[in-house]
Design an enzyme around this catalytic site. Sequence first.
Site, short mmCIF file in Angstrom:
data_model
loop_
_atom_site.label_atom_id
_atom_site.label_comp_id
_atom_site.label_asym_id
_atom_site.label_seq_id
_atom_site.Cartn_x
_atom_site.Cartn_y
_atom_site.Cartn_z
N LYS A 47 1.93 -0.88 -2.03
CA LYS A 47 0.83 -1.54 -2.74
C LYS A 47 0.74 -1.02 -4.17
O LYS A 47 0.54 -1.79 -5.12
CB LYS A 47 -0.50 -1.30 -1.98
CG LYS A 47 -0.56 -2.10 -0.69
CD LYS A 47 -1.65 -1.65 0.26
CE LYS A 47 -1.45 -2.33 1.62
NZ LYS A 47 -2.39 -1.89 2.65
N GLN A 91 -7.15 2.05 3.76
CA GLN A 91 -5.94 1.87 4.57
C GLN A 91 -6.25 2.20 6.03
O GLN A 91 -6.74 3.28 6.35
CB GLN A 91 -4.82 2.79 4.04
CG GLN A 91 -3.48 2.60 4.71
CD GLN A 91 -2.89 1.21 4.47
OE1 GLN A 91 -2.91 0.70 3.37
NE2 GLN A 91 -2.38 0.60 5.54
N ASP A 114 -9.18 -6.77 0.92
CA ASP A 114 -8.49 -6.97 2.20
C ASP A 114 -9.11 -8.13 3.00
O ASP A 114 -8.53 -8.59 3.98
CB ASP A 114 -8.57 -5.68 3.05
CG ASP A 114 -7.23 -4.97 3.17
OD1 ASP A 114 -6.19 -5.61 2.87
OD2 ASP A 114 -7.22 -3.78 3.55
#
Length: 280
Positions: A47, A91, A114
């Site tokens: 990322k 994460q 997300d």
Amino acid sequence: MIIDGKAIAAQIKEEVKRKVELLEKKPRLDVIIVGDDAASAVYVRNKQAACAYTGIKSEVHALPASTSQEDVLALVRQLNECEDVSGILVQLPLPKHINEQAVICAISPQKDVDCFHPENVGRVSIGAPRFKPCTPAGIIELLKRSEIKMEGTLAVVIGRSNIVGKPLSSLLLAENATVITCHSKTANLAAIARQADILCAAVGKPKFVTADMVKEGAVVIDVGIHETGVFTQSGKRKMCGDVDFDNIVGKVSAITPVPGGVGPTTVAMLMKNCVASVVR
Ligand code: NAD
């Protein structure tokens, strides 16, 4: 056709890069990672690399596995308040003593790139998304950019997780496919799968979808990622998906490989969401 996820992801990242160049306020993605899970560390590095490539600023907050839930929540709240930060990503998975849902719900919905916050999930399901869930949205891009028609087709999704199965079913429905979502309690799964024009496997079980579960000429999307016991010549572990690729590839009209299929587009769609976090 073997759908080239790497090439499609490269196209998307190029488009994002051009958009970011034109933006006065550049997006900034802050990633929180707790503990030292090796796979998570690789995902976070990917990322960061995509951010660097597209011109998106990024910061990683690496916290030890022993960090308390309260301290993670405090950091999330601090980033929510920080004007420079446009996107926040935690994460997953988090260590067992931290309630993932509590952390996801603490992220400001405006910064939830997300697309896991219940408000953003709800917006996707009523067809008014602020952000799009990255892996499912990447799959829709793979299909569109491969000129695969979704409208009027029967799409079968195997898996009903909050991250892949459920939001993928929502996005396919929004494309006017007729969608069946299968799961671990589905009866006659193979017979349902065999009806599918578009069969998506997000089961988390290596080579779960076998050739007898696939209709001749179907499109197969493989979301799974698993390490096998086989090594490549360069000493890397070979990967496989939720689909028995070798025995299915000759039977279908299109299929995504593992690696190089769904995976790369997930990160590309995250970059798109980072742009959406500053463009309102
Ligand atoms: P998950 O474990 O949360 O969900 C798996 C789903 O499969 C569940 O809903 C369950 O009901 C269903 N299932 C399990 N056994 C079944 C059975 N025997 N028959 C029918 N359905 C069954 O997994 P997930 O997070 O949705 O991920 C699925 C796979 O996709 C994993 O391999 C994961 O690593 C991979 N993944 C890849 C990406 C990517 O970017 N490529 C992103 C997320 C997940």
